[in-house]
Design an enzyme around this catalytic site. Sequence first.
Site, PDB file in Angstrom:
ATOM      1  N   LYS A 126       2.462  -0.996  -1.014  1.00  0.00           N
ATOM      2  CA  LYS A 126       2.160  -2.308  -1.600  1.00  0.00           C
ATOM      3  C   LYS A 126       0.658  -2.532  -1.756  1.00  0.00           C
ATOM      4  O   LYS A 126       0.186  -2.949  -2.814  1.00  0.00           O
ATOM      5  CB  LYS A 126       2.729  -3.429  -0.732  1.00  0.00           C
ATOM      6  CG  LYS A 126       4.234  -3.517  -0.700  1.00  0.00           C
ATOM      7  CD  LYS A 126       4.700  -4.701   0.103  1.00  0.00           C
ATOM      8  CE  LYS A 126       4.394  -4.591   1.581  1.00  0.00           C
ATOM      9  NZ  LYS A 126       5.160  -3.546   2.265  1.00  0.00           N
ATOM     10  N   THR A 127      -0.080  -2.286  -0.687  1.00  0.00           N
ATOM     11  CA  THR A 127      -1.522  -2.562  -0.720  1.00  0.00           C
ATOM     12  C   THR A 127      -2.215  -1.692  -1.758  1.00  0.00           C
ATOM     13  O   THR A 127      -3.038  -2.174  -2.546  1.00  0.00           O
ATOM     14  CB  THR A 127      -2.141  -2.333   0.669  1.00  0.00           C
ATOM     15  OG1 THR A 127      -1.559  -3.244   1.601  1.00  0.00           O
ATOM     16  CG2 THR A 127      -3.646  -2.557   0.634  1.00  0.00           C
ATOM     17  N   GLU A 170       0.046  -9.130  -3.306  1.00  0.00           N
ATOM     18  CA  GLU A 170       0.877  -8.273  -2.467  1.00  0.00           C
ATOM     19  C   GLU A 170       1.976  -9.138  -1.871  1.00  0.00           C
ATOM     20  O   GLU A 170       1.703 -10.167  -1.243  1.00  0.00           O
ATOM     21  CB  GLU A 170       0.034  -7.623  -1.371  1.00  0.00           C
ATOM     22  CG  GLU A 170       0.819  -6.688  -0.482  1.00  0.00           C
ATOM     23  CD  GLU A 170      -0.058  -5.888   0.453  1.00  0.00           C
ATOM     24  OE1 GLU A 170       0.484  -5.377   1.449  1.00  0.00           O
ATOM     25  OE2 GLU A 170      -1.275  -5.754   0.191  1.00  0.00           O
TER      26      GLU A 170
END
Length: 474
Positions: A126-127, A170
């Site tokens: 995700k990051t 995010e």
Amino acid sequence: MKLPVPDEILPAERLGRVHFVGIGGAGLSAIARIMAARGVPVTGSDDQDTPFLPSLRELGVPCHLGYAAEHVADADTVVVTTAAREDNPEVLEARRRGLRLLPRSAGLQSVMLGRRVVAVAGTHGKTTTTSLLTSALLACDADPSYAVGGVLSATGRNADAGEGELFVAEADESDGAFLVYTPHAAVVTNVEADHLDVWGTEEAYRQAFVDFLDRIDPSGFLVCCTDDAGAAELARTARERGLEVVAVGEGADADVRATDLRFEGASSRFTVVRGRERLGEVALQIPGRHYVLDALAALAAGLRLGLPFEGLRTGLAGFTGSRRRMEAKGEVAGVRVYDSYAHHPVEIAGDLQAARAVAGEGRVLVAFQPHLVSRTRLFGTAMGEALGAADEVVVLDVYLAREDADPEVTGAVVAEAVPLPSGRVAYVPDLADAPAELVARARPGDLVLTLGAGSVTDLGPRVLELLAARGGDA
């Protein structure tokens, strides 16, 4: 602390003065930064002077160290980290005064209202994917707002309030936060069992992603990496519900494909094909197949938003990484040191594959710190098996975070599962003893990789210091 999400979430500009309990964390500091940049009066407290606080102070945000009822002052709204304890004096004061209390998810939703939101979700990546998409949009002069769970190397910040209509966020599934957001579009990198301490079962965890589909604007779209079985199943469900899906991956059935993957040290190259059209080659300054797929998902989202391939490619090529995601910490005496956030077996395997490409002819030495007792109980054996891709492994004790210790679930569970000869695996419970253990094993040409979501990130600088003291030159 788990706070209820209010039925109505107000835009940030209508929250009055906002105080953050746990402002030093990645999530709350990002929200606070965006609010402050938009002119919302913001204050905050934390029990640690974290790396996110200096940039907030530069914006004029008062950041108290330690928690005390008087820090709430004249706040109208209090945003609270999930890590706060039930007896936190600032939360108790807010309740006593009847102030508006918001969990992190509602705080982020408040700053996203009125923007065209692209939410990036998934068990892993995700990051990095959020950071890649943000970098690509910046290169296209889209000037997005963004909130990332780590520091974007290009800006040195984890959030900014852009002037453009887009907001890249995010979207964390660990505590169900992503079920609060109402994005125009979403990216899902993969879906694999995790955070079962919260969700209970793998079925419930996967169902949360299905529920997330209902949060996406019906006129928007979903980007899914269909090389992953869980994401592919989610894509099928989304299509059945009438949501537009852009499938990405290496597979022939993907709408946007990565072909001709090449890994050269710390860089990667691949060709992008959309349908039958060859769009061109993309070069990345980050290694590993999983990062190629993250970049492909970001690129596909940018294309679907109507942005040009050339600009998006330029942004991806200029991306130098997010902190704690295969981050180079330095080199001494021919030994390179990297740090990464991987704490799930799949993430460990992906980063070790990347480390192997970077190491070339050298060996890969890993220091791994398991994160959470609950996760280690479920995945400890699989963690150890994934670590077997390294040449030598040092396993630390479990980083407890929000949980209590369990004498039956320690780092030894992981160490015992590493499929390497005993002399090449060491269980070193105390973090302070790990740097010396790594340096004793390291030799010129090696790559040392510190892995985990906890305090293991502190090892890299100490390893470099000890290598220099041993007689190396930087």
